[in-house]
Design an enzyme around this catalytic site. Structure first.
Site, PDB file in Angstrom:
ATOM      1  N   GLU A  60       1.023  -1.012   0.125  1.00 50.69           N
ATOM      2  CA  GLU A  60      -0.210  -0.068  -0.110  1.00 50.69           C
ATOM      3  C   GLU A  60       0.988   1.257   0.135  1.00 50.69           C
ATOM      4  O   GLU A  60       0.441   2.273  -0.641  1.00 50.69           O
ATOM      5  CB  GLU A  60      -0.951  -0.011   1.393  1.00 50.69           C
ATOM      6  N   THR A  93      -4.108   9.250  -4.201  1.00 56.50           N
ATOM      7  CA  THR A  93      -4.352   9.170  -2.713  1.00 56.50           C
ATOM      8  C   THR A  93      -3.154  10.431  -2.240  1.00 56.50           C
ATOM      9  O   THR A  93      -3.260  11.290  -1.567  1.00 56.50           O
ATOM     10  CB  THR A  93      -3.995   7.710  -2.134  1.00 56.50           C
TER      11      THR A  93
HETATM   12  N1  HSE Z   1      -7.159   7.041   5.127  1.00 51.85           N
HETATM   13  C1  HSE Z   1      -6.625   7.232   3.646  1.00 51.85           C
HETATM   14  C2  HSE Z   1      -6.788   8.589   3.087  1.00 51.85           C
HETATM   15  C3  HSE Z   1      -7.333   6.192   2.736  1.00 51.85           C
HETATM   16  O1  HSE Z   1      -7.939   9.036   3.406  1.00 51.85           O
HETATM   17  O2  HSE Z   1      -5.949   9.257   2.843  1.00 51.85           O
HETATM   18  C4  HSE Z   1      -6.932   6.348   1.255  1.00 51.85           C
HETATM   19  O3  HSE Z   1      -5.786   5.681   1.063  1.00 51.85           O
END
Ligand code: HSE
Length: 321
Positions: free
Chosen positions: A143, A196
């Site tokens: 990830e 992201t």
């Molecule tokens: N918690 C993470 C974010 C999830 O909101 O950036 C996305 O990978």
């Protein structure tokens, strides 16, 4: 049909889409969806090292270099975790069922499937005991390649299923439960990508105390609502003052789509993970379908196409399909 789907020499693992953050639980909460998901097929080879032979369903955009690919990196972490695997090789195929950069945990699904498939092959090949902690850590490594940070709020529900609360990288630092309230999930993903990394850069480094307090209250209320089956509380709990206000700016049509879901009868609606996908929780499929249609219409009114589906919070995480 490619031979990895039928040839028994391949070990196949499916890992589902996930919704991370779930309103107030930034980087902590997540749940597993019934569908869709990614599949990784893995098999041993005589040539030492890990190789990614092919990626299907990504339109040719994902990196094929093992260490740069989330599924590849996760499998490599498993392979590097035990010296007895060093003389052996591993071949991988990644079949993407999830849209990329959409907020549905695409990179986490690939990473979890890659880690679990490699761990299952390692168990067969050298008798390495299947260890959930090893798989979890390897999936977080995968990830990290995509998102730039180590966070497990997609990885944990993709691996374990259900609703998860992440406090750290060990399995015992993850609380997992299954909501007792009957729920359907509406998901609408507008047809543009928000990486992201970009969505994380949109967040302030510091937050006002009042916003932190509001999120603590909402997060606690959300868990209470889901574990006690309290629909009235759930309507008040899907509130996020940490990420949603900043990320909504990256999602044209967000405010209208959210209002449309609420008007259709959803308990609540927010950004799925880093977005741009949005999710709404609803009491049943009929309301969830109406919410999904209404959200998609709100995007369409702004000239934005989207995909939509209705599913459940699944108790099942990654598994052999
Ligand atoms: N918690 C993470 C974010 C999830 O909101 O950036 C996305 O990978």
């Amino acid at each position: 049909m490619s031979d990895w789907q039928t040839d028994p020499s391949w070990t196949r693992v499916f890992a589902p889409a996930t919704v991370a953050n779930v309103g107030p639980g930034f980087d902590c909460f997540g749940f597993s969806l019934g569908e869709p998901g990614d599949i990784v097929a893995a098999r041993p080879s005589d040539r030492p090292g890990v190789r990614l032979l092919a990626i299907e369903g990504d339109g040719g955009v994902l990196p094929t270099e093992v260490a740069a690919n989330t599924a590849g990196r996760a499998a490599l972490s498993i392979w590097e975790s035990a010296p007895e695997l060093k003389p052996h090789g591993l071949e991988l195929i990644l079949a993407k069922g999830l849209p990329l950069c959409s907020g549905l945990g695409s990179s986490a699904a690939s990473a979890v499937a890659g880690a679990m498939a490699a761990a299952l092959v390692a168990a067969d090949l050298v008798g390495l005991p299947y260890d959930r902690g090893r798989v979890l850590k390897a999936a977080i490594d995968g990830e990290q390649v995509a998102s730039g940070t180590r966070h497990a709020d997609n990885v944990a529900p993709a691996l374990l299923g259900g609703f998860t609360i992440v406090r750290g990288e060990e399995p015992e630092q993850i609380a997992r439960f299954e909501p007792v309230l009957p729920l359907a999930v509406a998901v609408v993903a507008p047809a543009y990508e928000v990486p992201t990394k970009a969505a994380r850069e949109a967040l302030p480094r510091e937050v006002p105390l009042a916003d932190a307090v509001a999120n603590i209250a909402a997060a606690a209320t959300l868990v209470l609502a889901l574990t006690q089956g309290d629909a009235r509380l759930l309507r008040e709990a899907l509130v996020d003052r940490l990420a949603e206000p900043h990320r909504a700016k990256l999602i044209p049509g967000f405010a209208a789509a959210k209002q449309a879901a609420l008007d259709a009868g959803a308990y609540g609606c927010s950004i799925s993970g880093a977005g741009p996908a949005m999710f709404a929780l609803a009491p049943d499929d009929t309301v969830a379908d109406a919410a999904a249609v209404a959200m998609a219409r709100a995007f369409a009114a702004r000239g934005i196409e989207s995909i939509r589906f209705v599913t459940t919070i699944s108790s099942q995480g990654a598994r052999r399909p």
